[in-house]
Enzyme design. Sequence first.
Site, mmCIF file in Angstrom:
data_model
loop_
_atom_site.group_PDB
_atom_site.id
_atom_site.type_symbol
_atom_site.label_atom_id
_atom_site.label_comp_id
_atom_site.label_asym_id
_atom_site.label_seq_id
_atom_site.Cartn_x
_atom_site.Cartn_y
_atom_site.Cartn_z
ATOM 1 N N GLY A 82 0.834 -1.206 0.000
ATOM 2 C CA GLY A 82 0.000 0.000 0.000
ATOM 3 C C GLY A 82 0.867 1.253 0.000
ATOM 4 O O GLY A 82 1.918 1.291 0.633
ATOM 5 N N ARG A 107 19.307 10.928 -3.921
ATOM 6 C CA ARG A 107 20.276 12.015 -3.730
ATOM 7 C C ARG A 107 21.442 11.586 -2.848
ATOM 8 O O ARG A 107 22.586 11.966 -3.099
ATOM 9 C CB ARG A 107 19.573 13.252 -3.200
ATOM 10 C CG ARG A 107 18.554 13.784 -4.210
ATOM 11 C CD ARG A 107 18.179 15.213 -4.023
ATOM 12 N NE ARG A 107 17.434 15.692 -5.187
ATOM 13 C CZ ARG A 107 17.014 16.933 -5.359
ATOM 14 N NH1 ARG A 107 17.243 17.839 -4.425
ATOM 15 N NH2 ARG A 107 16.353 17.275 -6.444
ATOM 16 N N ARG A 129 0.993 -5.195 -5.874
ATOM 17 C CA ARG A 129 1.197 -6.448 -5.142
ATOM 18 C C ARG A 129 1.557 -7.522 -6.169
ATOM 19 O O ARG A 129 1.134 -7.454 -7.319
ATOM 20 C CB ARG A 129 -0.049 -6.815 -4.355
ATOM 21 C CG ARG A 129 -0.472 -5.682 -3.408
ATOM 22 C CD ARG A 129 -1.521 -6.121 -2.410
ATOM 23 N NE ARG A 129 -2.008 -4.978 -1.639
ATOM 24 C CZ ARG A 129 -1.402 -4.483 -0.566
ATOM 25 N NH1 ARG A 129 -0.273 -5.028 -0.147
ATOM 26 N NH2 ARG A 129 -1.908 -3.458 0.082
ATOM 27 N N ASP A 171 5.037 -4.947 6.107
ATOM 28 C CA ASP A 171 5.563 -6.254 6.506
ATOM 29 C C ASP A 171 5.695 -7.226 5.342
ATOM 30 O O ASP A 171 6.679 -7.959 5.241
ATOM 31 C CB ASP A 171 4.717 -6.847 7.636
ATOM 32 C CG ASP A 171 3.253 -7.019 7.263
ATOM 33 O OD1 ASP A 171 2.836 -6.490 6.217
ATOM 34 O OD2 ASP A 171 2.522 -7.678 8.021
ATOM 35 N N GLY A 172 4.727 -7.231 4.422
ATOM 36 C CA GLY A 172 4.821 -8.110 3.262
ATOM 37 C C GLY A 172 6.013 -7.767 2.385
ATOM 38 O O GLY A 172 6.721 -8.655 1.892
ATOM 39 N N THR A 176 4.173 2.529 5.730
ATOM 40 C CA THR A 176 2.808 2.035 5.880
ATOM 41 C C THR A 176 2.056 2.947 6.833
ATOM 42 O O THR A 176 2.577 3.304 7.893
ATOM 43 C CB THR A 176 2.773 0.582 6.410
ATOM 44 O OG1 THR A 176 1.440 0.248 6.821
ATOM 45 C CG2 THR A 176 3.714 0.393 7.582
ATOM 46 N N ASP A 208 -0.424 2.287 8.699
ATOM 47 C CA ASP A 208 -1.027 1.624 9.863
ATOM 48 C C ASP A 208 -0.176 1.694 11.117
ATOM 49 O O ASP A 208 -0.678 1.454 12.215
ATOM 50 C CB ASP A 208 -1.317 0.153 9.541
ATOM 51 C CG ASP A 208 -2.463 -0.001 8.560
ATOM 52 O OD1 ASP A 208 -3.311 0.911 8.502
ATOM 53 O OD2 ASP A 208 -2.515 -1.026 7.854
ATOM 54 N N ASP A 227 1.982 -0.449 12.047
ATOM 55 C CA ASP A 227 1.804 -1.779 12.619
ATOM 56 C C ASP A 227 3.085 -2.597 12.696
ATOM 57 O O ASP A 227 3.025 -3.815 12.923
ATOM 58 C CB ASP A 227 0.749 -2.550 11.821
ATOM 59 C CG ASP A 227 1.089 -2.662 10.336
ATOM 60 O OD1 ASP A 227 2.064 -2.016 9.893
ATOM 61 O OD2 ASP A 227 0.378 -3.390 9.617
ATOM 62 N N ARG A 282 -6.675 -2.833 10.297
ATOM 63 C CA ARG A 282 -7.266 -4.168 10.408
ATOM 64 C C ARG A 282 -6.782 -4.892 11.666
ATOM 65 O O ARG A 282 -7.550 -5.527 12.370
ATOM 66 C CB ARG A 282 -6.923 -4.982 9.150
ATOM 67 C CG ARG A 282 -7.652 -6.311 9.064
ATOM 68 C CD ARG A 282 -7.549 -6.935 7.678
ATOM 69 N NE ARG A 282 -8.330 -6.205 6.700
ATOM 70 C CZ ARG A 282 -7.810 -5.451 5.727
ATOM 71 N NH1 ARG A 282 -6.507 -5.325 5.616
ATOM 72 N NH2 ARG A 282 -8.589 -4.817 4.878
ATOM 73 N N GLY A 340 -10.923 14.369 20.114
ATOM 74 C CA GLY A 340 -11.945 14.432 21.145
ATOM 75 C C GLY A 340 -13.101 13.478 20.947
ATOM 76 O O GLY A 340 -14.240 13.769 21.346
ATOM 77 N N ARG A 375 -27.007 15.968 29.020
ATOM 78 C CA ARG A 375 -26.409 17.212 29.490
ATOM 79 C C ARG A 375 -26.263 18.251 28.369
ATOM 80 O O ARG A 375 -25.515 19.211 28.479
ATOM 81 C CB ARG A 375 -25.057 16.935 30.154
ATOM 82 C CG ARG A 375 -23.951 16.463 29.249
ATOM 83 C CD ARG A 375 -22.623 16.415 30.057
ATOM 84 N NE ARG A 375 -21.478 16.244 29.198
ATOM 85 C CZ ARG A 375 -20.937 15.074 28.875
ATOM 86 N NH1 ARG A 375 -21.485 13.955 29.344
ATOM 87 N NH2 ARG A 375 -19.883 15.009 28.098
#
Length: 319
Positions: free
Chosen positions: A11, A25, A72, A103-104, A125, A127, A129, A171, A185, A211
């Site tokens: 991705g 460079r 991919r 990771d892939g 990435t 994520d 992750d 995910r 928030g 409230r």
Amino acid sequence: MKKIGVLTSGGDAPGMNAAIRAVVRAGIYNQLEVMGISRGYAGLINGEIEKMELSSVGDIIHKGGTILKTARCDQFKTEAGRKQAINVLNVYGIEGLIVIGGDGSFQGAEKLSQDGINTIGIPGTIDNDLAYTDYTVGFDTAVNTVLDAITKIRDTSTSHEKATIIEVMGRNCGDIALYAGLAGGAESILVPEESFDIDDVCKKIVQGKSRGKLHNIIMLAEGTGNAFELQKEIFTRIGVEARVTVLGFIQRGGNPTAFDRLLASRMGAKAVEYLIGGKSGVAIGMKDNKIIHMPIQEALSEEKEFDGEMYKLTGVLSL
């Protein structure tokens, strides 16, 4: 070492172009020939390779996406596919390869390293992750993109006195939801690392309404559940019709933040330095604002530690 290659895989992430620029460079500065490989491992197998000059990476540090494109490649997962990729590297005389991805992509780089190709991995990435590094290239930009969306959605949610479920990417890792939700928030933040009670979500909506609160933002990481199922459950329990916004690929795009540009630039230059120094099969990361490296295999084996303290803070501040 006289010639190196660089590719982006998996991705796309904002900041990849800044990393490519730094590799090119820094490589030229160190009198290396730098070859750009288009469309990731698929492009490597197909020989989509061109020499990159200083001008090739001019005016790209601020752009999202990747000028090298990404794809991919199932073929690369096979032994025959990797053998073809290695043959292409040898034909072009590429002695070292820098892989920018998740990771892939790192798993592919590790396999090439085992086959004798000098490889360095840069974590790209959104994520965040990868456990071995504090931050991955693209994460900060994605968080700020989501934060901007929260701000805009809150305006219309307040005007219509509505609850809104905002689904973001993540995910297996809820960092985007956690960071953007806390900064924005949000009243409820639902991530795959922590179980949640739907009654608690509904309770916050009801208490807020009692409230005089005019809106309620629920952040949902995609790996936690389906936003539309959550919408139905909330309506069934308390009769509140929450709106759903799925941000999708908007999180991947946009100009990278200053943080991501700096991170990518530092990592790209360091990757070239490591290749020249004879390192291979290592992943570059950041710990305590310092650029670090470790074997890719070790980096991928680390388990991501969720920031439980930050997650608890969201409950305290969303009363």
